[in-house]
Design a protein around this motif. Structure first.
Motif, PDB file in Angstrom:
ATOM      1  N   ARG A   1       0.810  -1.254  -0.042  1.00  0.00           N
ATOM      2  CA  ARG A   1       0.069  -0.045   0.074  1.00  0.00           C
ATOM      3  C   ARG A   1       0.911   1.283  -0.030  1.00  0.00           C
ATOM      4  O   ARG A   1       2.072   1.116   0.388  1.00  0.00           O
ATOM      5  N   LYS A   2       0.459   2.443  -0.580  1.00  0.00           N
ATOM      6  CA  LYS A   2       0.921   3.683  -0.387  1.00  0.00           C
ATOM      7  C   LYS A   2       0.766   4.276   1.034  1.00  0.00           C
ATOM      8  O   LYS A   2      -0.139   4.450   1.541  1.00  0.00           O
ATOM      9  N   ASP A   3       2.039   4.671   1.385  1.00  0.00           N
ATOM     10  CA  ASP A   3       2.039   5.567   2.827  1.00  0.00           C
ATOM     11  C   ASP A   3       2.173   6.869   2.497  1.00  0.00           C
ATOM     12  O   ASP A   3       3.434   7.170   2.113  1.00  0.00           O
ATOM     13  N   GLY A   4       1.397   7.853   2.590  1.00  0.00           N
ATOM     14  CA  GLY A   4       1.586   9.083   2.040  1.00  0.00           C
ATOM     15  C   GLY A   4       1.212   9.321   0.879  1.00  0.00           C
ATOM     16  O   GLY A   4       0.669   8.481   0.136  1.00  0.00           O
ATOM     17  N   ARG A   5       1.542  10.637   0.275  1.00  0.00           N
ATOM     18  CA  ARG A   5       1.047  10.707  -1.324  1.00  0.00           C
ATOM     19  C   ARG A   5       2.101  11.648  -1.857  1.00  0.00           C
ATOM     20  O   ARG A   5       3.032  12.361  -1.294  1.00  0.00           O
ATOM     21  N   ALA A   6       2.222  11.385  -3.093  1.00  0.00           N
ATOM     22  CA  ALA A   6       3.434  11.939  -4.043  1.00  0.00           C
ATOM     23  C   ALA A   6       2.726  13.451  -4.109  1.00  0.00           C
ATOM     24  O   ALA A   6       1.790  13.574  -4.190  1.00  0.00           O
TER      25      ALA A   6
ATOM     26  N   SER B   1       5.676   8.860  -2.071  1.00  0.00           N
ATOM     27  CA  SER B   1       4.914   8.217  -1.203  1.00  0.00           C
ATOM     28  C   SER B   1       5.875   6.793  -1.001  1.00  0.00           C
ATOM     29  O   SER B   1       6.828   6.349  -1.637  1.00  0.00           O
ATOM     30  N   GLN B   2       5.822   6.369   0.161  1.00  0.00           N
ATOM     31  CA  GLN B   2       6.233   5.029   0.598  1.00  0.00           C
ATOM     32  C   GLN B   2       5.659   3.698   0.278  1.00  0.00           C
ATOM     33  O   GLN B   2       4.167   3.610   0.568  1.00  0.00           O
ATOM     34  N   LEU B   3       6.123   2.532  -0.106  1.00  0.00           N
ATOM     35  CA  LEU B   3       5.217   1.500  -0.120  1.00  0.00           C
ATOM     36  C   LEU B   3       5.692   0.662   1.164  1.00  0.00           C
ATOM     37  O   LEU B   3       6.915   0.096   1.192  1.00  0.00           O
TER      38      LEU B   3
END
Length: 403
Positions: free
Chosen positions: A158-163, A180-182
């Motif tokens: 899942r993506k943690d945060g957003r670009a 974002s981090q996975l």
């Protein structure tokens, strides 16, 4: 269409019952507005009609399901024909306790064989029928996503945060943006068991359908346990139920993954505005495919509700294949959900397929025990199931304000 006549007859009865329900409730509301005392018979009649609506809804759904199955072409479960040799060997194991044929097949690597405790894997077709039985019987399976695996090693990120991004001129500098981090999504597994019994006399009967016996008894036991686990399971040797995940009032843009958002009702009593508030708390992208979930007692209460224009919020599905709706969205009954009471969370709304994934591990195992409970032969049967919370923004929960 094999059941078309039954479906149409039930729809006609459903429409008539709803008209009677509306008239009776409208008369009740008029009496209350005048300040007159209600006749106890009116309340009793309204409850009886409400119960009838629930029965007709269920009956309509059953006929529609039978119609679908009757028109469904035959399947070989993904194109794989059942290994008849293993099925025959498994039948001998169940009826007589003979294991030589299964052991020989295992040695030849023709079929998955025994586990560490001496049990044997059921034939692949029966294994898939047990899973399909659960999809028909377990409400959470019918509305959530599901996946069948041969190993427990499913990985999802899942993506943690957003670009972040922005606007720049043709010759302007391009500043660095956040990325974002996975992160992996946690999987929760549990082993469910059942212990159906049969007499040796039954097993010796050539007309006794061994696989159907196992399917019915195991399927019923597994279904009851799964419904509770996928709804409210605490994760202790079982999956984590969707509504067991922590809840907070924080909105989607600040709430961390793994927590569901809940909304309090305006008062200690459920009102129509509370349902509207919950509906629009769910972002638009999730509302396609969204549905309500509550138990049958709560359904009976929301049927009584009207909007500000005097229109009932709930309406029955009066066409074949058309579900009953609440504020335009279909409604699923789950008896494992809370009743309407202070500080309870009796109603949810969301896209359950995007929120929650149910996992099935292929390889249901059976251990035959003719000794513990003579003259019965017990079949200790185990199966691994699990879950993932895919998107905690996809479902919202309504909590009744504390008194």
């Amino acid at each position: 269409m094999a059941y078309a006549e039954d479906i149409n007859k039930t729809i006609e009865e459903l429409g008539g019952a709803f008209n009677e329900f509306k008239k009776t409730n409208d008369d009740r509301l008029t009496t209350l507005e005048k300040g007159d005392a209600l006749d106890g018979l009116v309340e009793g009649k309204l409850k009886a009609i409400n119960d009838k609506l629930s029965e007709l809804e269920k009956l309509k759904g059953q006929f529609e399901e039978l119609e679908t199955k009757a028109n469904r072409p035959g399947s070989t479960f993904g194109g794989k024909q059942q290994n008849a040799e293993y099925e025959k060997a498994f039948d001998q194991f169940v009826r007589k306790g003979k294991t030589d044929q299964i052991d020989e097949l295992k040695t030849k690597a023709m079929q998955t064989g025994n586990d560490e405790d001496g049990g044997y894997a059921v034939p692949e077709q029966l294994d898939r029928q047990i899973i399909d039985f659960g999809r028909d019987q377990v409400v959470m399976r019918s509305v959530c996503s599901s996946q069948t695996l041969s190993t427990p090693d499913l990985k999802k990120l899942r993506k943690d945060g957003r670009a972040t991004s922005g606007w720049v001129g043709e010759t302007s500098p391009r500043p660095n943006t956040d990325t974002s981090q996975l992160k992996p999504i946690t999987t929760h597994w549990g082993e469910i068991y059942a212990n159906p019994e049969a007499t040796q006399t039954m097993l010796d009967d050539a007309f006794f359908n061994v696989q159907q016996f196992l399917l019915n008894d195991i399927g019923e036991e597994f279904s009851e346990q799964e419904e509770a686990a996928f709804t409210n399971g605490d994760g202790n040797l079982k999956p984590v139920g969707l509504f067991a995940y922590p809840r907070t009032t924080q909105s989607d843009d600040v709430r961390e993954f793994g927590k569901l958002q809940y909304l309090d009702t305006a008062t200690a009593k459920l009102e129509a505005d509370d349902l509207l508030k919950l509906l629009y708390a769910l972002k638009r992208k999730y509302r396609t495919g969204a549905r309500w979930m509550m138990n049958s007692t709560s359904v009976g209460q929301v049927r009584l509700m009207k909007d500000n224009d005097g229109n009932y919020l709930w309406s029955p599905g009066l066409q074949a294949g058309e579900p009953s709706r609440l504020l335009g969205y279909s409604l699923t009954e789950n008896e494992q959900v809370d009743d309407i009471a202070a500080k309870k969370a009796p109603i949810s709304f969301g896209n359950f397929k995007r929120a929650y994934l149910i996992l099935d591990r292929i390889g249901t195992r059976v251990l035959r025990d003719p000794y513990t409970n003579k003259p019965f032969v017990s079949f200790y049967t185990t199966k691994r199931v699990g879950n993932m919370l895919l998107d905690s923004n996809a479902v919202k929960v309504l909590q009744i304000k504390g008194g």
